[in-house]
Design a protein around this motif. Structure first.
Motif, short mmCIF file in Angstrom:
data_model
loop_
_atom_site.label_atom_id
_atom_site.label_comp_id
_atom_site.label_asym_id
_atom_site.label_seq_id
_atom_site.Cartn_x
_atom_site.Cartn_y
_atom_site.Cartn_z
N LYS A 1 -13.46 22.42 42.12
CA LYS A 1 -12.32 22.15 41.24
C LYS A 1 -11.83 23.44 40.58
O LYS A 1 -10.62 23.64 40.44
N ALA A 2 -12.77 24.31 40.19
CA ALA A 2 -12.38 25.57 39.56
C ALA A 2 -11.54 26.41 40.53
O ALA A 2 -10.51 26.98 40.14
N ARG A 3 -11.98 26.48 41.80
CA ARG A 3 -11.21 27.24 42.79
C ARG A 3 -9.82 26.65 42.98
O ARG A 3 -8.83 27.37 43.11
N GLU A 4 -9.74 25.32 42.99
CA GLU A 4 -8.45 24.64 43.13
C GLU A 4 -7.53 24.98 41.96
O GLU A 4 -6.34 25.28 42.16
N TRP A 5 -8.06 24.94 40.74
CA TRP A 5 -7.24 25.22 39.56
C TRP A 5 -6.85 26.69 39.47
O TRP A 5 -5.78 27.03 38.95
N LEU A 6 -7.71 27.59 39.97
CA LEU A 6 -7.40 29.02 39.92
C LEU A 6 -6.18 29.37 40.76
O LEU A 6 -5.53 30.39 40.51
N ALA A 7 -5.87 28.52 41.74
CA ALA A 7 -4.71 28.79 42.59
C ALA A 7 -3.42 28.79 41.79
O ALA A 7 -2.43 29.39 42.20
N ASN A 8 -3.43 28.12 40.66
CA ASN A 8 -2.25 28.11 39.79
C ASN A 8 -2.44 29.18 38.72
O ASN A 8 -3.24 29.02 37.80
N LYS A 9 -1.70 30.25 38.85
CA LYS A 9 -1.90 31.41 37.97
C LYS A 9 -1.44 31.15 36.53
O LYS A 9 -1.66 31.97 35.64
N GLN A 10 -0.78 30.01 36.30
CA GLN A 10 -0.36 29.71 34.94
C GLN A 10 -1.49 29.11 34.10
O GLN A 10 -1.36 28.97 32.89
N ILE A 11 -2.58 28.73 34.76
CA ILE A 11 -3.74 28.23 34.02
C ILE A 11 -4.69 29.39 33.77
O ILE A 11 -5.13 30.05 34.71
N SER A 12 -5.02 29.66 32.53
CA SER A 12 -5.90 30.78 32.22
C SER A 12 -7.29 30.51 32.76
O SER A 12 -7.70 29.36 32.94
N ILE A 13 -8.02 31.59 33.02
CA ILE A 13 -9.39 31.44 33.53
C ILE A 13 -10.27 30.74 32.49
O ILE A 13 -11.15 29.96 32.84
N LYS A 14 -10.01 31.00 31.22
CA LYS A 14 -10.76 30.32 30.16
C LYS A 14 -10.53 28.80 30.24
O LYS A 14 -11.47 28.01 30.12
N ALA A 15 -9.27 28.40 30.46
CA ALA A 15 -8.96 26.97 30.58
C ALA A 15 -9.61 26.37 31.81
O ALA A 15 -10.12 25.24 31.77
N VAL A 16 -9.63 27.11 32.91
CA VAL A 16 -10.29 26.64 34.13
C VAL A 16 -11.77 26.40 33.86
O VAL A 16 -12.34 25.37 34.28
N ALA A 17 -12.40 27.34 33.16
CA ALA A 17 -13.83 27.20 32.85
C ALA A 17 -14.09 25.94 32.03
O ALA A 17 -15.00 25.16 32.33
N GLU A 18 -13.27 25.72 31.01
CA GLU A 18 -13.45 24.55 30.15
C GLU A 18 -13.21 23.25 30.93
O GLU A 18 -13.94 22.27 30.76
N MET A 19 -12.18 23.23 31.77
CA MET A 19 -11.87 22.04 32.56
C MET A 19 -12.99 21.73 33.55
O MET A 19 -13.23 20.57 33.92
N ALA A 20 -13.71 22.78 34.00
CA ALA A 20 -14.80 22.59 34.95
C ALA A 20 -16.13 22.27 34.25
O ALA A 20 -17.14 22.06 34.92
N GLY A 21 -16.13 22.26 32.92
CA GLY A 21 -17.33 21.86 32.20
C GLY A 21 -18.14 23.00 31.63
O GLY A 21 -19.30 22.80 31.26
N TYR A 22 -17.55 24.20 31.52
CA TYR A 22 -18.29 25.36 31.00
C TYR A 22 -17.64 25.84 29.71
O TYR A 22 -16.53 26.41 29.73
N GLU A 23 -18.31 25.64 28.59
CA GLU A 23 -17.80 26.14 27.31
C GLU A 23 -18.01 27.64 27.20
O GLU A 23 -17.23 28.34 26.55
#
Length: 355
Positions: free
Chosen positions: A309-331
């Motif tokens: 899921k993190a790799r999928e979300w990273l494809a959209n450059k408008q989502i920050s890496i911090k947001a990707v981490a949180e969405m994937a379950g990593y605080e």
């Protein structure tokens, strides 16, 4: 609390909208998602959203059909159109059926929140003009309610019946602290809790025909705080008892059910120990049979789902890496970087450059 329904057949687009919207700040909550117009219109009847954010190009009933139906039967619902198709015909439909705005993908966060704020203002003005008999629940209460709902989610997934009942009691006590609630206020609260129950039942593989729909909301349940508490508690207890029976008194561990549970909860604090407890087996047995069936242990499977899921979300450059981490379950973003690099052999930023 302003309820929002998102309609899009591509899950990652829904994820982006949920990430970019400043929901709590705006006093809003995303109550549901739909993949096409037919499902969306059904959910409008069940969830009574104030705002519908919809794509236009979808399989089955598309956005045009949904706009027609909402304009005809739910004229008070605010509609925001989000589409990847820069087609004037779609824009004309949006205008004809009184959409608040027409946004093009990829969605600009500032534009999205600006139109959400416009919807909020319009709804508040309309409410003031109509001088609705029932007073809207205070924003502070809904902020507190969010915390209680997180507890309900945790206790339900842990099969903690006592914790669920106690939390239901705490919710209504919190409501009472704001003064004597009206039947309308109680009704709003009960509907919020029943919507959460339906979500929890679905995530845990229960038959959703019994969740909320199986609990007709009688006026007697809204006659007092005590009756409302009794009603909501009985609904949660009934679904929990069914879930416990389904898992505890089975002939064989349903590994596909376990896998689906992980797929629905991978972003949460899920562990092998908790998973084994939830399915009434030892963690040793859970670990053994899961690896036999899927060729990897539970922890590795959870990490794999998070990384996919993190790799999928990273494809959209408008989502920050911090947001990707949180969405994937990593605080802890640093820990996310380490896990990601170990899994893919490159850092999240490096992968983003390649996609």
């Amino acid at each position: 609390m302003i309820r929002v329904l998102i309609v899009d057949d591509e899950p990652w687009n829904c994820d982006i909208l949920k990430t970019f919207g400043t929901w709590e700040k705006l006093g809003m909550v995303v109550v549901g998602e739909a993949e096409d117009g037919d499902e969306a219109f059904r959910l409008v009847g069940e969830l009574a959203p104030h705002i519908v954010i919809t794509d236009m190009h979808m399989p089955g009933a598309d956005g045009v059909e949904l706009l027609q139906a909402l304009n005809s039967q739910c004229p008070d619902v605010k509609i925001i159109v989000v589409s990847g198709y820069d087609d004037f015909a779609y824009a004309k439909h949006a205008i004809r059926y009184k959409a608040v705005d027409y946004l093009l993908k990829p969605v600009n966060p500032a534009e999205l929140n600006a139109v959400l704020l416009k919807c909020k203002t319009d709804l508040e003005v309309k409410g003031a003009e109509q001088q609705q008999e029932a007073t809207e629940l205070d924003y502070e209460f809904f902020h507190r309610l969010t915390q209680y709902k997180q507890l309900l989610r945790l206790y339900f997934n842990e099969l903690n019946r006592d914790g669920v009942i106690l939390t239901c009691s705490q919710v209504v006590q919190e409501l009472e602290s704001y003064g004597a609630p009206s039947p309308h206020m109680l009704g709003r609260l009960v509907q919020e809790l029943l919507s959460l129950l339906k979500e929890l039942a679905t995530d845990n593989g229960l038959d959703t025909s019994t969740a909320t729909g199986g609990f007709p909301l009688a006026q007697a349940a809204l006659s007092s705080v005590e009756h409302a508490l009794e009603f909501v508690s009985s609904c949660y207890a009934q679904e929990l008892d069914q879930l416990i029976r389904q898992r505890k008194y089975k002939n064989k561990l349903n590994l596909e059910e376990v896998r689906r549970y992980i797929d629905s909860h991978f972003a949460g604090p899920i562990t092998l120990e908790q998973l084994a407890k939830n399915f009434f087996v030892s963690k040793e047995y859970m670990s053994k049979v899961f690896k036999q069936e899927y060729g990897q242990n539970v922890t590795d499977y959870i990490v794999e789902r998070r990384m996919e899921k993190a790799r999928e979300w990273l494809a959209n450059k408008q989502i920050s890496i911090k947001a990707v981490a949180e969405m994937a379950g990593y605080e802890d973003v640093s820990y996310f970087y380490r896990v990601f690099k170990k899994h893919f052999g490159m850092a999240p930023g490096e992968m983003r450059k390649e996609v």
